[in-house]
Design a protein around this motif. Structure first.
Motif, mmCIF file in Angstrom:
data_model
loop_
_atom_site.group_PDB
_atom_site.id
_atom_site.type_symbol
_atom_site.label_atom_id
_atom_site.label_comp_id
_atom_site.label_asym_id
_atom_site.label_seq_id
_atom_site.Cartn_x
_atom_site.Cartn_y
_atom_site.Cartn_z
ATOM 1 N N CYS A 6 0.668 -1.250 0.080
ATOM 2 C CA CYS A 6 0.158 -0.029 0.031
ATOM 3 C C CYS A 6 0.932 1.337 0.026
ATOM 4 O O CYS A 6 1.686 1.385 0.905
ATOM 5 N N ASP A 39 6.441 3.294 3.525
ATOM 6 C CA ASP A 39 6.104 2.346 2.416
ATOM 7 C C ASP A 39 7.179 2.112 1.492
ATOM 8 O O ASP A 39 7.407 1.109 0.955
ATOM 9 N N VAL A 62 -5.112 4.679 -2.860
ATOM 10 C CA VAL A 62 -6.220 5.102 -3.135
ATOM 11 C C VAL A 62 -6.397 6.484 -3.283
ATOM 12 O O VAL A 62 -5.866 7.157 -2.258
ATOM 13 N N SER A 117 1.477 7.333 7.518
ATOM 14 C CA SER A 117 1.618 8.183 6.714
ATOM 15 C C SER A 117 2.405 9.395 7.277
ATOM 16 O O SER A 117 1.863 9.815 8.191
ATOM 17 N N GLY A 123 -1.774 6.526 11.366
ATOM 18 C CA GLY A 123 -1.547 5.245 11.739
ATOM 19 C C GLY A 123 -2.675 4.259 12.002
ATOM 20 O O GLY A 123 -2.960 3.584 13.030
ATOM 21 N N MET A 124 -3.448 4.420 10.977
ATOM 22 C CA MET A 124 -4.609 3.867 11.103
ATOM 23 C C MET A 124 -4.960 2.572 10.183
ATOM 24 O O MET A 124 -5.668 1.378 10.386
HETATM 25 N N1 LIG Z 1 -4.452 6.355 0.038
HETATM 26 C C1 LIG Z 1 -3.881 5.331 0.331
HETATM 27 N N2 LIG Z 1 -3.727 4.521 -0.451
HETATM 28 C C2 LIG Z 1 -3.039 3.406 -0.325
HETATM 29 N N3 LIG Z 1 -2.444 3.051 0.824
HETATM 30 C C3 LIG Z 1 -2.512 4.230 1.892
HETATM 31 C C4 LIG Z 1 -3.475 5.414 1.787
HETATM 32 N N4 LIG Z 1 -3.264 5.934 2.784
HETATM 33 C C5 LIG Z 1 -2.722 5.200 3.580
HETATM 34 N N5 LIG Z 1 -2.074 4.206 3.065
HETATM 35 C C6 LIG Z 1 -1.307 3.056 3.942
HETATM 36 O O1 LIG Z 1 -1.427 2.928 5.110
HETATM 37 C C7 LIG Z 1 -0.214 3.504 5.805
HETATM 38 C C8 LIG Z 1 -0.527 4.243 6.985
HETATM 39 O O2 LIG Z 1 -1.166 5.360 6.631
HETATM 40 P P1 LIG Z 1 -2.135 6.351 7.779
HETATM 41 O O3 LIG Z 1 -2.970 5.323 8.472
HETATM 42 O O4 LIG Z 1 -2.864 7.299 6.756
HETATM 43 O O5 LIG Z 1 -1.120 6.944 8.692
HETATM 44 C C9 LIG Z 1 0.605 4.271 4.770
HETATM 45 O O6 LIG Z 1 1.850 3.881 5.008
HETATM 46 C C10 LIG Z 1 0.238 3.445 3.543
HETATM 47 O O7 LIG Z 1 1.010 2.037 3.533
#
Ligand SMILES: Nc1ncnc2c1ncn2[C@@H]1O[C@H](COP(=O)(O)O)[C@@H](O)[C@H]1O
Ligand SMILES: Cc1cc2nc3c(=O)[nH]c(=O)nc-3n(C[C@H](O)[C@H](O)[C@H](O)COP(=O)(O)OP(=O)(O)OC[C@H]3O[C@@H](n4cnc5c(N)ncnc54)[C@H](O)[C@@H]3O)c2cc1C
Lengths: 248, 319
Positions: A6, A39, A62, A117, A123-124
């Protein structure tokens, strides 16, 4: 092994963070976008599995069409194919549901996402994917080995690390340690040329109501100038910390 | 209706963050006109929760949960939330809580806001302020779902005493097979961890070599602080990797961050912006760290740190 990585498309850390439209939107002007660093570590580990143990590596994002250069970069690094789910990534839960849907239909054994991210720092998403597809989950993952359907992973914990055994299907929230910075790859010309011919499939999103809405942003109050204390007057520093800052 | 809070313990004792999330849960409960229920897993003595406004404790004693496992812990909290009819669930931002929270969000079908820094601005609609863009901005997030899950950023609310008569009840959730089992744990138990610390003493390449860390550890000892370092320091093997803070390392949200011989590169600052008060000690008055610090000393660490240790020792004996 069928691996899905992802990829979050984020502003480079050195970008200026500003907002427009009455502080409701992130200001894109002059901002460089990159593969989220967590990532990139995960993608590089996926390439290691591909080269050493044999695996197919798909990358997924996404987001809108503006994220395609980031996916192409992942293809140039060596992923076999890419998927973009064509919707605005506004809420982590929705993003996780979109990803879970693709994972359930795609037969992936291992899903590598990042610990967080560096833009919204949610972190979810990785944990939500694991919850939605009922797969095993290791967060803050700093090492991963896979042997058949068994896996050994380490995760960073407060004050140290923990090593666990688990099995596929597995989702990880990865970070540095999966590989080191010196292992990261800069795409070469050949990789970039090949990436142009690799499939980048655009899929339409499944219907989904957002559980959260981003309403507006605020920048921290402008900091007061630093209070300088002379080397010969460290008593003053101790007193400032005690009486003014109240931290000791 | 109630506010449910997961109060984390380690080896039977509550972590400091447990009291912070309890204090926070109480403030949210006051806004909503409801009560606070804490879920506690294998804690020896839950009476301290009453100091922070907890009305009821659900006490789980389950040897299967002696070791943390995100899935099992999330199941326990989910069942507690159901029993209590909770509409807001609060957890901390520890590594373990951040691990279980997304699983909990899925099982509760709850909108989830992480890194929350304050009580809701509004409860109808429900809006919280959270840190984003590696602490370079705040985001106001509205949570639309019926059940709302909040992860509070450490040290952002503080402890608020609120003496309450607490009712304790045993609670026995049913836990399924974990799927992830611990083989080994490698953890320094005699040191304050960066995540738990109120004060962090951090040093960079300006210290010249690993042999010079004695004074850094001594300073940390005097302050009851955790030690940390910049990335090159851990890359060079001067200090363990777990101490590296910044964009690619650990985040620090302490009350006080002391940076010694660290230039203040943006990737380093990305990890420490959430710390409240920052001191920089650096020979170079142009070091970027001075722009973000609250207190600065231009000077040689080898001169300043030993003196500061003595001053602090004197200060402590006078307290
Ligand atoms: N829009 C997205 N598309 C694909 N992977 C995502 C997306 N947003 C978050 N992720 C994945 O989820 C991880 C944690 O993201 P987050 O939960 O937004 O901090 C990221 O490092 C990506 O591996
Ligand atoms: C993608 C990426 C990610 C990164 N992630 C991180 C990260 O997570 N964390 C991180 O820390 N860095 C990170 N970096 C590295 C970062 O850019 C800096 O290189 C690093 O933080 C510098 O470390 P430093 O301040 O210890 O060393 P230096 O930049 O070498 O600074 C040393 C400082 O010590 C001072 N000094 C020298 N002698 C003395 C003395 N006797 N007394 C007092 N002061 C003295 C100097 O004036 C100088 O300011 C990252 C870089 C990149 C490209």
């Amino acid at each position: 092994m069928n691996i899905l990585v992802c990829i979050s498309h984020v502003p480079d850390t050195t970008s200026k963070i500003n907002f427009v439209d009455n502080d409701t939107k992130f200001d894109l002007s002059g901002v460089q976008f990159v593969i989220n660093p967590n990532d990139e570590f995960g993608l590089t580990r996926a390439m290691w599995f591909k080269e050493k143990q044999g695996a197919k590596v798909t990358v997924i994002n996404v987001g809108g069409a503006e994220t395609e250069p980031t996916l192409r970069k992942a293809l140039a690094i060596g992923a076999d194919e890419a998927i973009r789910i064509n919707t605005v990534a506004s809420d982590s839960f929705t993003v996780a549901k979109q990803l879970a849907h693709v994972i359930q239909n795609g037969g992936y054994d291992l899903v590598i996402a990042g610990r967080e991210s560096i833009d919204y720092n949610g972190g979810m998403v990785p944990g939500m994917i694991a919850g939605l597809i009922d797969a095993n989950f290791v967060n803050n993952c700093i090492n991963l080995d896979v042997d058949g359907t068994s896996a050994t992973a380490s995760r960073e914990i407060d004050g140290g690390k923990e090593t666990v055994s688990t099995s596929l299907p597995l989702v990880i929230g990865g970070q540095k340690g999966l590989v080191e910075e010196s292992d990261l790859r800069i795409p070469n010309m050949r990789g970039i040329m090949m990436a142009r011919k690799k499939p980048l499939n655009v899929m339409e999103p499944i219907d989904n109501a957002a559980e959260t809405t981003s309403v507006k942003f605020e920048k921290p109050a402008v900091k007061e100038a630093v209070t300088m204390v002379s080397v010969d007057n460290l008593d003053e520093l101790v007193s400032l910390l005690h009486n003014e800052a109240k931290v000791i | 209706m109630s506010v449910l809070v997961y109060t984390e313990s380690e080896q039977g004792n509550f972590k400091k963050t447990a009291f912070e999330v309890a204090s926070y849960a109480k403030a949210v409960a006051n806004q909503l006109g409801t009560t606070v229920t804490a879920v506690s897993i294998n804690a020896n003595n839950t009476s301290d929760l009453g100091n922070y406004g907890v009305d009821k404790v659900l006490n789980i004693n389950n040897s299967g949960l002696n070791n943390f496992n995100a899935k099992g812990y999330a199941e326990a909290i989910k069942q507690a939330a159901d029993q209590e009819n909770a509409n807001v669930v609060v957890v901390s931002s520890s590594a373990d809580s951040k691990y279980l929270a997304p699983l909990l969000a899925v099982s509760l079908n709850a909108g989830f806001a992480s890194n929350v820094v304050d009580v809701p601005n509004n409860t109808e609609p429900f809006m919280v302020k959270r840190s984003a863009f590696t602490n370079k901005a705040f985001e106001f997030t509205q949570i639309n779902s019926e059940v709302k899950l909040i992860a509070l950023l450490n040290n952002s609310f503080g402890l608020v005493e609120n003496n309450t008569d607490t009712l304790a009840e045993d609670f026995s959730p049913s836990i399924s097979v974990a799927g992830v089992s611990i083989q080994s744990v490698d953890k320094a138990t005699d040191k304050v961890t960066i995540a738990d610390a109120e004060i962090v003493v951090s040093a960079g390449r300006g210290l010249k070599g690993p042999e010079n860390w004695g004074m850094i550890e001594e300073l940390a000892d005097v302050l009851g602080a955790a030690t940390a370092c910049s990335k090159p320091v851990s890359d060079l093997g001067w200090r363990p990797h777990g101490e590296h803070v910044g964009q690619t390392g650990k985040p620090v949200a302490s009350n006080l961050y002391i940076a010694i011989g660290i230039s203040g590169a943006i990737q380093h600052l990305a990890g420490i912006n959430a710390s409240k008060v920052k001191i920089v000690i650096n020979t170079d008055p142009e070091a970027p760290f001075f722009k973000v610090a609250d207190y600065g000393v231009v000077g040689d660490a080898f001169e300043v740190v030993p003196q500061l240790i003595e001053k602090l020792k004197t200060f402590k004996t006078q307290q």
